[in-house]
Design a protein around this motif. Sequence first.
Motif, PDB file in Angstrom:
ATOM      1  N   PHE A  42       0.809  -1.207   0.000  1.00 38.77           N
ATOM      2  CA  PHE A  42       0.000   0.000   0.000  1.00 38.77           C
ATOM      3  C   PHE A  42       0.848   1.265   0.000  1.00 38.77           C
ATOM      4  O   PHE A  42       0.415   2.315  -0.485  1.00 38.77           O
ATOM      5  N   ILE A  43       2.071   1.180   0.489  1.00 43.64           N
ATOM      6  CA  ILE A  43       2.931   2.363   0.446  1.00 43.64           C
ATOM      7  C   ILE A  43       3.221   2.767  -1.002  1.00 43.64           C
ATOM      8  O   ILE A  43       3.474   3.948  -1.289  1.00 43.64           O
ATOM      9  N   ASP A  44       3.145   1.813  -1.934  1.00 46.07           N
ATOM     10  CA  ASP A  44       3.322   2.143  -3.360  1.00 46.07           C
ATOM     11  C   ASP A  44       2.213   3.093  -3.821  1.00 46.07           C
ATOM     12  O   ASP A  44       2.449   3.997  -4.636  1.00 46.07           O
ATOM     13  N   VAL A  45       1.007   2.884  -3.310  1.00 50.86           N
ATOM     14  CA  VAL A  45      -0.112   3.774  -3.631  1.00 50.86           C
ATOM     15  C   VAL A  45       0.166   5.180  -3.116  1.00 50.86           C
ATOM     16  O   VAL A  45      -0.093   6.178  -3.794  1.00 50.86           O
ATOM     17  N   TYR A  46       0.722   5.260  -1.903  1.00 49.69           N
ATOM     18  CA  TYR A  46       1.043   6.570  -1.332  1.00 49.69           C
ATOM     19  C   TYR A  46       2.086   7.305  -2.176  1.00 49.69           C
ATOM     20  O   TYR A  46       1.999   8.519  -2.371  1.00 49.69           O
ATOM     21  N   HIS A  47       3.090   6.580  -2.678  1.00 50.76           N
ATOM     22  CA  HIS A  47       4.104   7.206  -3.542  1.00 50.76           C
ATOM     23  C   HIS A  47       3.500   7.621  -4.880  1.00 50.76           C
ATOM     24  O   HIS A  47       3.784   8.705  -5.388  1.00 50.76           O
ATOM     25  N   ARG A  48       2.658   6.766  -5.438  1.00 50.94           N
ATOM     26  CA  ARG A  48       2.032   7.087  -6.727  1.00 50.94           C
ATOM     27  C   ARG A  48       1.116   8.295  -6.626  1.00 50.94           C
ATOM     28  O   ARG A  48       1.077   9.157  -7.517  1.00 50.94           O
ATOM     29  N   SER A  49       0.375   8.390  -5.537  1.00 57.91           N
ATOM     30  CA  SER A  49      -0.598   9.471  -5.380  1.00 57.91           C
ATOM     31  C   SER A  49       0.038  10.786  -4.960  1.00 57.91           C
ATOM     32  O   SER A  49      -0.580  11.846  -5.076  1.00 57.91           O
ATOM     33  N   GLY A  50       1.264  10.726  -4.448  1.00 57.48           N
ATOM     34  CA  GLY A  50       1.932  11.928  -3.985  1.00 57.48           C
ATOM     35  C   GLY A  50       1.805  12.168  -2.492  1.00 57.48           C
ATOM     36  O   GLY A  50       2.365  13.132  -1.964  1.00 57.48           O
ATOM     37  N   LEU A  51       1.067  11.297  -1.784  1.00 52.12           N
ATOM     38  CA  LEU A  51       0.960  11.439  -0.332  1.00 52.12           C
ATOM     39  C   LEU A  51       2.337  11.351   0.313  1.00 52.12           C
ATOM     40  O   LEU A  51       2.665  12.129   1.223  1.00 52.12           O
ATOM     41  N   TYR A  52       3.141  10.401  -0.149  1.00 50.23           N
ATOM     42  CA  TYR A  52       4.549  10.330   0.230  1.00 50.23           C
ATOM     43  C   TYR A  52       5.347  10.689  -1.024  1.00 50.23           C
ATOM     44  O   TYR A  52       5.473   9.871  -1.938  1.00 50.23           O
ATOM     45  N   PRO A  53       5.879  11.894  -1.130  1.00 45.77           N
ATOM     46  CA  PRO A  53       6.535  12.325  -2.376  1.00 45.77           C
ATOM     47  C   PRO A  53       7.782  11.506  -2.703  1.00 45.77           C
ATOM     48  O   PRO A  53       8.569  11.154  -1.821  1.00 45.77           O
ATOM     49  N   LEU A  54       7.956  11.205  -3.989  1.00 47.90           N
ATOM     50  CA  LEU A  54       9.194  10.617  -4.479  1.00 47.90           C
ATOM     51  C   LEU A  54      10.289  11.681  -4.483  1.00 47.90           C
ATOM     52  O   LEU A  54      10.004  12.883  -4.484  1.00 47.90           O
ATOM     53  N   PRO A  55      11.563  11.269  -4.501  1.00 49.83           N
ATOM     54  CA  PRO A  55      12.646  12.257  -4.544  1.00 49.83           C
ATOM     55  C   PRO A  55      12.557  13.192  -5.739  1.00 49.83           C
ATOM     56  O   PRO A  55      12.900  14.368  -5.642  1.00 49.83           O
ATOM     57  N   PRO A  92      12.959   4.021  -3.173  1.00 48.98           N
ATOM     58  CA  PRO A  92      12.011   3.377  -4.088  1.00 48.98           C
ATOM     59  C   PRO A  92      12.651   3.116  -5.446  1.00 48.98           C
ATOM     60  O   PRO A  92      13.715   3.660  -5.754  1.00 48.98           O
ATOM     61  N   GLY A  93      11.997   2.266  -6.245  1.00 49.83           N
ATOM     62  CA  GLY A  93      12.521   1.951  -7.568  1.00 49.83           C
ATOM     63  C   GLY A  93      12.342   0.509  -7.981  1.00 49.83           C
ATOM     64  O   GLY A  93      12.945   0.045  -8.948  1.00 49.83           O
ATOM     65  N   ALA A  94      11.478  -0.226  -7.276  1.00 49.15           N
ATOM     66  CA  ALA A  94      11.347  -1.667  -7.524  1.00 49.15           C
ATOM     67  C   ALA A  94      10.541  -2.018  -8.770  1.00 49.15           C
ATOM     68  O   ALA A  94      10.705  -3.111  -9.315  1.00 49.15           O
ATOM     69  N   TYR A  95       9.666  -1.123  -9.253  1.00 47.82           N
ATOM     70  CA  TYR A  95       8.809  -1.467 -10.390  1.00 47.82           C
ATOM     71  C   TYR A  95       9.598  -1.387 -11.697  1.00 47.82           C
ATOM     72  O   TYR A  95       9.264  -0.640 -12.614  1.00 47.82           O
ATOM     73  N   ALA A  96      10.625  -2.192 -11.794  1.00 46.20           N
ATOM     74  CA  ALA A  96      11.506  -2.179 -12.960  1.00 46.20           C
ATOM     75  C   ALA A  96      12.056  -3.577 -13.181  1.00 46.20           C
ATOM     76  O   ALA A  96      12.204  -4.364 -12.248  1.00 46.20           O
ATOM     77  N   GLU A  97      12.359  -3.897 -14.451  1.00 46.09           N
ATOM     78  CA  GLU A  97      12.980  -5.184 -14.741  1.00 46.09           C
ATOM     79  C   GLU A  97      14.360  -5.277 -14.107  1.00 46.09           C
ATOM     80  O   GLU A  97      14.763  -6.325 -13.606  1.00 46.09           O
ATOM     81  N   LYS A  98      15.084  -4.151 -14.126  1.00 40.16           N
ATOM     82  CA  LYS A  98      16.392  -4.072 -13.474  1.00 40.16           C
ATOM     83  C   LYS A  98      16.497  -2.740 -12.746  1.00 40.16           C
ATOM     84  O   LYS A  98      15.889  -1.748 -13.161  1.00 40.16           O
ATOM     85  N   ARG A  99      17.274  -2.721 -11.675  1.00 44.09           N
ATOM     86  CA  ARG A  99      17.475  -1.469 -10.958  1.00 44.09           C
ATOM     87  C   ARG A  99      18.841  -1.443 -10.292  1.00 44.09           C
ATOM     88  O   ARG A  99      19.432  -2.487 -10.004  1.00 44.09           O
ATOM     89  N   ARG A 100      19.328  -0.233 -10.061  1.00 45.68           N
ATOM     90  CA  ARG A 100      20.477  -0.037  -9.189  1.00 45.68           C
ATOM     91  C   ARG A 100      19.978   0.211  -7.764  1.00 45.68           C
ATOM     92  O   ARG A 100      18.942   0.837  -7.572  1.00 45.68           O
ATOM     93  N   ILE A 101      20.729  -0.274  -6.788  1.00 46.06           N
ATOM     94  CA  ILE A 101      20.298  -0.137  -5.401  1.00 46.06           C
ATOM     95  C   ILE A 101      21.532  -0.126  -4.506  1.00 46.06           C
ATOM     96  O   ILE A 101      22.529  -0.804  -4.801  1.00 46.06           O
ATOM     97  N   PRO A 102      21.525   0.640  -3.426  1.00 45.15           N
ATOM     98  CA  PRO A 102      22.624   0.561  -2.469  1.00 45.15           C
ATOM     99  C   PRO A 102      22.780  -0.866  -1.957  1.00 45.15           C
ATOM    100  O   PRO A 102      21.819  -1.472  -1.464  1.00 45.15           O
ATOM    101  N   ALA A 103      23.965  -1.401  -2.077  1.00 43.92           N
ATOM    102  CA  ALA A 103      24.175  -2.816  -1.752  1.00 43.92           C
ATOM    103  C   ALA A 103      23.943  -3.115  -0.278  1.00 43.92           C
ATOM    104  O   ALA A 103      23.602  -4.252   0.081  1.00 43.92           O
TER     105      ALA A 103
END
Length: 325
Positions: A42-55, A92-103
Amino acid sequence: MTKAIVIHETGGPEVMRWEEFDPGTPGPGEALLRHEAVGLNFIDVYHRSGLYPLPSLPGVIGMEGAGIVEAVGDGVTEAAVGDRVAYAGLPPGAYAEKRRIPAHRLIRLPDTISSTQAAAMMLQGMTARYLLRGCYPVKAGDTILIHAAAGGVGLIVCQWARHLGATVIGTVGSEEKAELARANGCHHPILYKTEDFPERVKAVTEGRGVDVVYDSVGQATFMKSLDCLRPMGTMVSFGQSSGPVPPLDTAVLAAKGSLFLTRPSLMTYTARREDLTAHAGDLFDVVSRGAVTIAVRNTYPLAEAARAHRDLEDRKTVGSSVLIP
């Protein structure tokens, strides 16, 4: 070129676009991960809607995933190329086939846990861990109330709390969800649409009240949840699926029995690497021993994330859901 769900503006599910996406080369301390499964929360919904702003926008939402490490940058010790890993939390950044992430956010997966299971359980399971062992340390003989007991976090909390020896009361929206919650450790499901849940809680506890309430619903349940607590009980408000909780006069906490109130987040509880690994380790332990079962009940192609969001917001999903790239 790989693809991702990219949002260029905040709003409803329609703002999510399946587009070409270049994750780039991992820099120092980073890993490049090829997702095998992505969690739906559900936090994905908050990011999509802008309730929790993306960077920044355009951006990619998603807080949880699992897959294979394809490359690492300089100085990485937490994972190696070819490792099966999972993660939950910022950035955030999981909705991708590939991503970079802090190890340092990656956790190596044991052979007993599949990538699909991991993507369904890391965020929700580590949330359950900090709820049950951090916000209020549940022990044998305690009585808890968990809202949305048939949801992803709810089903894990029910199982884990029962394993700890607690009596579990849970609110649900239908008879079907009541049966599911009961099968997963909820001793007393409450149909909140037809029953007054504070009255049922009082009946079940013989007027005493519960030791702790775990409330991810927010506006619609918050004040009534306070009425379910025993004196000096703990209110854990960890979500707001029905809307934000209005401003609260803290004198209410005194009037209702010197109550404790906390508004936690997984990111705080797992900010340090040692805390992250402790949360993941405890989760892997209860799952590997069979005390908690992770059942993936809803699966969607990643490209159809908008449909998944509509189902999530319409309460059509039950338990854990994953998106498959």
